[in-house]
Design a protein around this motif. Structure first.
Motif, PDB file in Angstrom:
ATOM      1  N   TYR A 124       0.945  -1.180  -0.076  1.00  0.00           N
ATOM      2  CA  TYR A 124      -0.072  -0.024   0.049  1.00  0.00           C
ATOM      3  C   TYR A 124       0.838   1.072   0.039  1.00  0.00           C
ATOM      4  CZ  TYR A 124      -3.610  -3.318   1.395  1.00  0.00           C
ATOM      5  OH  TYR A 124      -4.487  -4.445   1.812  1.00  0.00           O
ATOM      6  N   LYS A 125       0.413   2.466  -0.648  1.00  0.00           N
ATOM      7  CA  LYS A 125       1.195   3.542  -0.657  1.00  0.00           C
ATOM      8  C   LYS A 125       0.743   4.163   0.857  1.00  0.00           C
ATOM      9  CE  LYS A 125       1.645   8.068  -2.673  1.00  0.00           C
ATOM     10  NZ  LYS A 125       1.065   8.945  -3.695  1.00  0.00           N
ATOM     11  N   MET A 126       1.916   4.600   1.577  1.00  0.00           N
ATOM     12  CA  MET A 126       1.604   5.344   2.885  1.00  0.00           C
ATOM     13  C   MET A 126       0.970   6.758   2.762  1.00  0.00           C
ATOM     14  SD  MET A 126       5.198   3.893   4.845  1.00  0.00           S
ATOM     15  CE  MET A 126       4.821   4.842   6.261  1.00  0.00           C
ATOM     16  N   THR A 127       0.249   7.124   3.676  1.00  0.00           N
ATOM     17  CA  THR A 127      -0.168   8.252   3.793  1.00  0.00           C
ATOM     18  C   THR A 127       0.803   9.320   4.447  1.00  0.00           C
ATOM     19  OG1 THR A 127      -0.972   7.937   6.078  1.00  0.00           O
ATOM     20  CG2 THR A 127      -2.434   7.335   4.297  1.00  0.00           C
ATOM     21  N   GLN A 128       0.611  10.737   3.997  1.00  0.00           N
ATOM     22  CA  GLN A 128       1.533  11.613   4.732  1.00  0.00           C
ATOM     23  C   GLN A 128       1.546  11.394   6.280  1.00  0.00           C
ATOM     24  OE1 GLN A 128       0.606  15.593   3.516  1.00  0.00           O
ATOM     25  NE2 GLN A 128       2.380  16.270   4.378  1.00  0.00           N
ATOM     26  N   ASP A 129       0.448  11.239   6.900  1.00  0.00           N
ATOM     27  CA  ASP A 129       0.702  10.998   8.315  1.00  0.00           C
ATOM     28  C   ASP A 129       1.559   9.848   8.716  1.00  0.00           C
ATOM     29  OD1 ASP A 129      -0.133  11.614  11.037  1.00  0.00           O
ATOM     30  OD2 ASP A 129      -0.951   9.819  11.027  1.00  0.00           O
ATOM     31  N   GLU A 130       1.312   8.663   8.067  1.00  0.00           N
ATOM     32  CA  GLU A 130       2.081   7.454   8.297  1.00  0.00           C
ATOM     33  C   GLU A 130       3.716   7.734   7.961  1.00  0.00           C
ATOM     34  OE1 GLU A 130      -1.283   3.808   7.422  1.00  0.00           O
ATOM     35  OE2 GLU A 130      -0.163   4.966   5.658  1.00  0.00           O
ATOM     36  N   THR A 131       4.062   8.381   6.945  1.00  0.00           N
ATOM     37  CA  THR A 131       5.221   8.577   6.515  1.00  0.00           C
ATOM     38  C   THR A 131       5.877   9.480   7.470  1.00  0.00           C
ATOM     39  OG1 THR A 131       4.828   8.753   4.302  1.00  0.00           O
ATOM     40  CG2 THR A 131       6.953   9.851   4.833  1.00  0.00           C
ATOM     41  N   TYR A 132       5.194  10.384   8.177  1.00  0.00           N
ATOM     42  CA  TYR A 132       5.726  11.406   9.262  1.00  0.00           C
ATOM     43  C   TYR A 132       5.886  10.422  10.755  1.00  0.00           C
ATOM     44  CZ  TYR A 132       5.187  14.695  13.415  1.00  0.00           C
ATOM     45  OH  TYR A 132       5.535  15.116  14.159  1.00  0.00           O
ATOM     46  N   ARG A 133       4.958   9.737  10.720  1.00  0.00           N
ATOM     47  CA  ARG A 133       5.147   8.744  11.964  1.00  0.00           C
ATOM     48  C   ARG A 133       6.313   7.966  11.904  1.00  0.00           C
ATOM     49  NH1 ARG A 133       2.743  10.883  16.457  1.00  0.00           N
ATOM     50  NH2 ARG A 133       0.802  11.832  15.540  1.00  0.00           N
ATOM     51  N   PHE A 134       6.472   7.177  10.666  1.00  0.00           N
ATOM     52  CA  PHE A 134       7.519   6.463  10.508  1.00  0.00           C
ATOM     53  C   PHE A 134       9.014   7.174  10.887  1.00  0.00           C
ATOM     54  CE2 PHE A 134      11.115   4.785   7.701  1.00  0.00           C
ATOM     55  CZ  PHE A 134      11.208   3.444   8.046  1.00  0.00           C
ATOM     56  N   HIS A 135       9.172   8.358  10.614  1.00  0.00           N
ATOM     57  CA  HIS A 135      10.215   9.084  10.832  1.00  0.00           C
ATOM     58  C   HIS A 135      10.406   9.892  12.345  1.00  0.00           C
ATOM     59  CE1 HIS A 135      10.441   9.018   6.416  1.00  0.00           C
ATOM     60  NE2 HIS A 135      11.823   9.159   6.763  1.00  0.00           N
ATOM     61  N   LEU A 136       9.410   9.278  13.359  1.00  0.00           N
ATOM     62  CA  LEU A 136       9.502   9.435  14.560  1.00  0.00           C
ATOM     63  C   LEU A 136      10.047   8.393  15.354  1.00  0.00           C
ATOM     64  CD1 LEU A 136       6.116  11.408  15.479  1.00  0.00           C
ATOM     65  CD2 LEU A 136       8.374  12.408  14.835  1.00  0.00           C
ATOM     66  N   ASN A 137      10.909   8.397  16.258  1.00  0.00           N
ATOM     67  CA  ASN A 137      11.286   7.250  17.238  1.00  0.00           C
ATOM     68  C   ASN A 137      10.349   7.230  18.271  1.00  0.00           C
ATOM     69  OD1 ASN A 137      11.773   9.392  19.340  1.00  0.00           O
ATOM     70  ND2 ASN A 137      14.043   9.389  18.823  1.00  0.00           N
ATOM     71  N   GLN A 138      10.494   6.111  19.173  1.00  0.00           N
ATOM     72  CA  GLN A 138       9.717   5.927  20.242  1.00  0.00           C
ATOM     73  C   GLN A 138       9.537   6.826  21.141  1.00  0.00           C
ATOM     74  OE1 GLN A 138      10.710   2.084  22.141  1.00  0.00           O
ATOM     75  NE2 GLN A 138       8.696   1.936  23.449  1.00  0.00           N
ATOM     76  N   GLU A 139      10.334   7.897  21.139  1.00  0.00           N
ATOM     77  CA  GLU A 139      10.127   8.967  22.386  1.00  0.00           C
ATOM     78  C   GLU A 139       9.504  10.346  21.326  1.00  0.00           C
ATOM     79  OE1 GLU A 139      13.337   7.299  22.280  1.00  0.00           O
ATOM     80  OE2 GLU A 139      12.363   6.376  24.071  1.00  0.00           O
ATOM     81  N   GLN A 140       9.049   9.791  20.094  1.00  0.00           N
ATOM     82  CA  GLN A 140       8.294  10.775  19.455  1.00  0.00           C
ATOM     83  C   GLN A 140       9.280  12.153  19.006  1.00  0.00           C
ATOM     84  OE1 GLN A 140       4.872  10.284  18.132  1.00  0.00           O
ATOM     85  NE2 GLN A 140       5.778   8.574  19.198  1.00  0.00           N
TER      86      GLN A 140
END
Length: 200
Positions: A124-140
């Motif tokens: 699936y193509k990732m949404t913009q929010d999913e892409t953003y979340r992927f670039h955050l670590n566990q501490e956000q």
């Protein structure tokens, strides 16, 4: 949006995705949905497998250079059997990590996924929010830990791919100004190395 399914792998982190066409479903993906550098997720009903980046594509057409006999005119539709289109679009995808958690608590784990993704896994193509979340670590906090991996495994266009990803992250609004500035410096450094490398 579903793009297609996994049909083959070249290595543990390099997978080939067959794009769904108009014969597979009515709302098949459009060219803008699977462009160079698009973030994708490999998900099935049972689990999330990996996050990847489209780094290459290939149009497969078995009729190319087919020098066999051809009809001199258009075939009669009444007496002609149904012809199945054998053309395919294949997408080369490099795996760069996984996405943990759900919704607002999701975060990315960057690196080579440990598991082997099965054949026929939906992509699936990732949404913009999913892409953003992927670039955050566990501490956000923002992260970009697949930089060297992408340069080594991103194919012939690895430098251009990495630079495009960095540019898009710099231009994305969710990241703070200081984080975008750091990504911009990394992007300029990569651009300088690419230019100097081509001059040698």
């Amino acid at each position: 949006m579903r793009l297609g399914k996994v049909v083959k792998s070249n290595s543990h982190c390099d997978y080939i995705v067959e794009l769904d066409d108009e014969n597979s479903r009515d709302d098949s993906p459009k060219p803008d949905d699977y462009g160079f550098g698009s973030f994708v997720k490999l998900d099935s009903k049972d689990r999330h497998w990996a996050v990847g980046l489209i780094y290459n594509s290939q149009l497969f057409n078995p009729m190319f250079l087919n020098m066999g006999p051809r009809l001199s005119s258009e075939p009669d539709p009444i007496f002609t059997p149904d012809l199945i289109s054998e053309t395919r679009t294949l997408l080369w995808t490099v795996l760069i990590g996984t996405l943990n958690g759900q919704n607002g608590d999701a975060y990315g784990i960057h690196g080579i996924p440990k598991v082997v993704v099965p054949v026929n896994t939906p992509v699936y193509k990732m949404t913009q929010d999913e892409t953003y979340r992927f670039h955050l670590n566990q501490e956000q906090r923002p992260q970009f830990c697949y930089y060297s991996h992408l340069l080594k495994c991103g194919g012939t266009f690895a430098a251009q791919l990495t630079q495009q990803v960095l540019t898009e992250l710099v231009e994305s609004q969710p990241f703070a100004e200081t984080d975008r500035r750091a990504l911009s410096i990394l992007c300029k450094e990569l651009s300088w190395k690419t230019i100097m490398g081509s001059m040698r």
